[in-house]
Write a protein that holds these residues in place. Structure first.
Motif, short mmCIF file in Angstrom:
data_model
loop_
_atom_site.label_atom_id
_atom_site.label_comp_id
_atom_site.label_asym_id
_atom_site.label_seq_id
_atom_site.Cartn_x
_atom_site.Cartn_y
_atom_site.Cartn_z
N CYS A 52 0.84 -1.21 0.00
CA CYS A 52 0.00 0.00 0.00
C CYS A 52 0.86 1.25 0.00
CB CYS A 52 -0.93 -0.01 1.21
SG CYS A 52 -2.27 -1.21 1.13
N ARG A 53 1.91 1.26 0.80
CA ARG A 53 2.78 2.43 0.86
C ARG A 53 3.56 2.63 -0.43
NH1 ARG A 53 1.78 5.77 1.77
NH2 ARG A 53 3.73 6.81 2.33
N GLN A 54 4.00 1.54 -1.06
CA GLN A 54 4.71 1.65 -2.33
C GLN A 54 3.81 2.20 -3.42
OE1 GLN A 54 6.29 -2.25 -3.09
NE2 GLN A 54 7.80 -2.13 -1.43
N ASN A 55 2.52 1.88 -3.34
CA ASN A 55 1.56 2.41 -4.31
C ASN A 55 1.04 3.79 -3.94
OD1 ASN A 55 1.66 0.09 -5.92
ND2 ASN A 55 0.09 -0.94 -4.69
N GLY A 72 8.81 -2.10 12.87
CA GLY A 72 9.39 -0.77 12.70
C GLY A 72 8.49 0.20 11.97
N LEU A 73 7.21 0.21 12.31
CA LEU A 73 6.26 1.10 11.67
C LEU A 73 5.85 2.20 12.65
CD1 LEU A 73 3.94 -1.59 10.03
CD2 LEU A 73 5.82 -0.34 8.95
N THR A 110 -0.17 8.52 7.96
CA THR A 110 -0.15 7.18 7.37
C THR A 110 0.89 6.35 8.07
OG1 THR A 110 0.15 5.90 5.33
CG2 THR A 110 1.51 7.85 5.59
N VAL A 111 0.69 5.06 8.12
CA VAL A 111 1.68 4.15 8.68
C VAL A 111 2.82 3.99 7.67
CG1 VAL A 111 2.10 1.78 9.42
CG2 VAL A 111 -0.01 2.95 10.08
N GLY A 125 12.16 6.08 9.90
CA GLY A 125 13.31 6.63 9.18
C GLY A 125 13.02 7.12 7.78
N GLU A 126 11.83 6.84 7.24
CA GLU A 126 11.52 7.33 5.90
C GLU A 126 11.41 8.85 5.91
OE1 GLU A 126 8.35 5.67 3.67
OE2 GLU A 126 8.75 3.62 4.29
N LYS A 127 12.10 9.51 5.00
CA LYS A 127 12.11 10.96 4.94
C LYS A 127 11.04 11.50 4.01
CE LYS A 127 17.04 11.37 6.01
NZ LYS A 127 18.35 11.91 5.57
N THR A 128 10.68 10.76 3.00
CA THR A 128 9.67 11.20 2.04
C THR A 128 8.44 10.30 2.17
OG1 THR A 128 11.39 11.92 0.51
CG2 THR A 128 9.15 11.67 -0.37
N ILE A 129 7.29 10.92 2.46
CA ILE A 129 6.04 10.18 2.63
C ILE A 129 5.12 10.52 1.48
CG2 ILE A 129 4.12 9.68 4.19
CD1 ILE A 129 6.87 8.94 5.29
N LEU A 130 4.92 9.58 0.55
CA LEU A 130 4.09 9.80 -0.62
C LEU A 130 2.75 9.11 -0.46
CD1 LEU A 130 6.75 9.23 -3.45
CD2 LEU A 130 5.99 11.41 -2.47
#
Length: 453
Positions: free
Chosen positions: A89-92, A137-138, A196-197, A201-206
């Motif tokens: 879901c996050r990749q999409n 790690g979410l 969003t979950v 460490g993710e810097k960009t949330i799309l």
């Protein structure tokens, strides 16, 4: 002698060991036996046996780690597949909420391939969701919000408004069913959440959408102090409505070239919604309508029409809709949250169709109408009643309910922070705002001020 050992009733402090130490004990036990390893490393022989059984797990964690709390689960296969779903879901670009994770987990628990001992008692609780997110790690990510600026003479204006309300109630002795509030709020065809979950460490949330985050339409909500919710109205930016489209019952749908409320729309609302409220035709009694200083509410024609219907207009002073308007204070946020939930379920379920070039199509207007109707119906009557009391509009005249002005209940979404879009209809609507939101400008001159209540 250690005092803790001299007293049989005292509890000894439980020791914790690093994973590296446990592996050394296990290695020594394998070379000799459990008893020898227990004596050499001064640990209980029972612990040696347990560590030998968990040798494979101990090798997977850092050697300096002392505990393995939160990393074990009875539903390993289910959580593995659930984590894959979250990542897909996050990749999409889809938004993933905690509630979405819990609902998905309950759905996956019915899959025969993911059956595990005790899974029939699995309820996907909030605590389990927290532990699941920690194991993989979410975390939740949230964007900042812009709060509405309040005027400097806040107290004076609030007191003037409340004095006007009390005076009118004493004169006319309104029933709670004759006191109401109406508010227009812009909404978009895309309703991505603020959070969003995602992985730590993710810097960009799309977030993936249909590209219609700025394609606005207007929703007109209204309610009464006794908890009654009046029929909602949707205004789409169209010249006409499709003839073949069947909108769900319980909602009024209109078309407007600019997609927003004007004076004619306000007149229709007064005739079709306010004057058609429960008991209005039979009572023929005076009523009190609270709304903001949007210019379509304060024109001379609207005042004359209201006066002819025995409607007293209580106009909220400029900049105070976040304090004195029940819909803004308590109801708009939970309403939009419910619509947003429906949009997320629609997006994640794959029901969105594709255009010829492969982009996602926005939801149809009849689907939007259904979401708005269902979300408004889900708002509890008790929340509506409390919203009027929180704004000081329907409180008991003897002062016994004045404390409701200051009550906050975190379980109810009672108070919402207004964004710039939420407040676009308050006070006066500028041509620049119309251009930014609806893609058109208005040639009429803005009213510079309003003479009062």
């Amino acid at each position: 002698m250690d005092p803790s050992t001299s007293n049989p009733g005292s509890k000894q402090k439980r020791k914790s060991y690093e994973a590296g130490f446990k592996l050394k004990v296990v290695l020594r036990a394998e070379e000799s036996n459990n008893s020898i390893a227990s004596r050499e490393f001064c640990v209980d022989e029972k612990q040696v046996r347990e560590w030998r059984k968990r040798k494979a797990d101990l090798e997977k964690i850092p050697k300096a780690k002392k505990a393995q709390r939160g990393l074990t689960t009875l539903y390993g296969a289910l959580e593995t597949e659930l984590h894959k779903w979250v990542m897909e879901c996050r990749q999409n670009g889809y938004c993933v909420t905690r509630m979405g994770i819990r609902l998905r987990a309950l759905q996956m628990a019915k899959d025969e391939k993911l059956k595990a001992p005790g899974i029939e008692k699995f309820v996907a609780s909030a605590g389990w969701c927290t532990r699941f997110m920690n194991r993989y790690g979410l975390c939740l990510r949230q964007r900042t919000k812009i709060s509405q600026k309040l005027p400097k003479d806040l107290d004076e204006k609030v007191m003037s408004f409340h004095s006007f309300i009390i005076k009118q109630r004493r004169i006319h002795n309104y029933d709670l069913g004759d006191i109401g509030n109406m508010d227009e709020t812009p909404m978009t065809f895309d309703l991505p959440s603020n959070r969003t979950v995602a992985s730590l460490g993710e810097k960009t949330i799309l977030l993936r959408t249909t590209g219609n985050e700025k394609n606005h339409f207007t929703v007109v909500l209204s309610c009464l102090a006794n908890g009654t919710k009046l029929r909602p109205v949707i205004i789409f930016k169209r010249k006409t409505l499709p003839k073949k489209v069947k909108f769900p019952p319980g909602i009024t749908v209109r078309a407007h070239e600019k997609g927003w409320m004007d004076e004619d729309g306000t007149k229709k609302w007064l005739e079709e919604i306010w004057n058609a409220r429960p008991g209005a035709a039979l009572k023929k009694k005076p009523s009190l309508l609270v709304w903001d200083m949007f210019r379509a509410h304060t024109s001379d024609d609207i005042k004359k029409m209201a006066k002819s219907s025995q409607v007293t207009l209580a106009v909220i002073p400029g900049g105070l809709t976040s304090v004195l308007q029940p819909l803004d204070v308590c109801l708009n946020k939970p309403f939009k949250d419910r619509v947003r939930k429906m949009w997320h379920e629609w997006m994640s379920s794959g029901q969105a169709q594709l255009t010829k070039v492969g982009n996602l199509k926005k939801p149809d207007i009849e689907l939007i109408a259904k979401w708005v109707r269902d979300a408004w119906e889900e708002i509890p009557e008790e929340m509506v009643q409390r919203s009027f009391k929180k704004c000081g509009i329907s409180n008991a005249m003897d002062g016994s309910e004045d404390c409701a002005l200051y009550e906050t209940n975190s379980s109810d979404d009672d108070v919402c922070e207004l964004s710039d879009d939420d407040n676009v209809y308050a006070d006066t609507l500028t041509s620049d705002t119309v251009e930014a939101l609806f893609g058109h400008t208005d040639d009429e001159e803005e009213e510079s001020s309003f003479e009062g209540f």
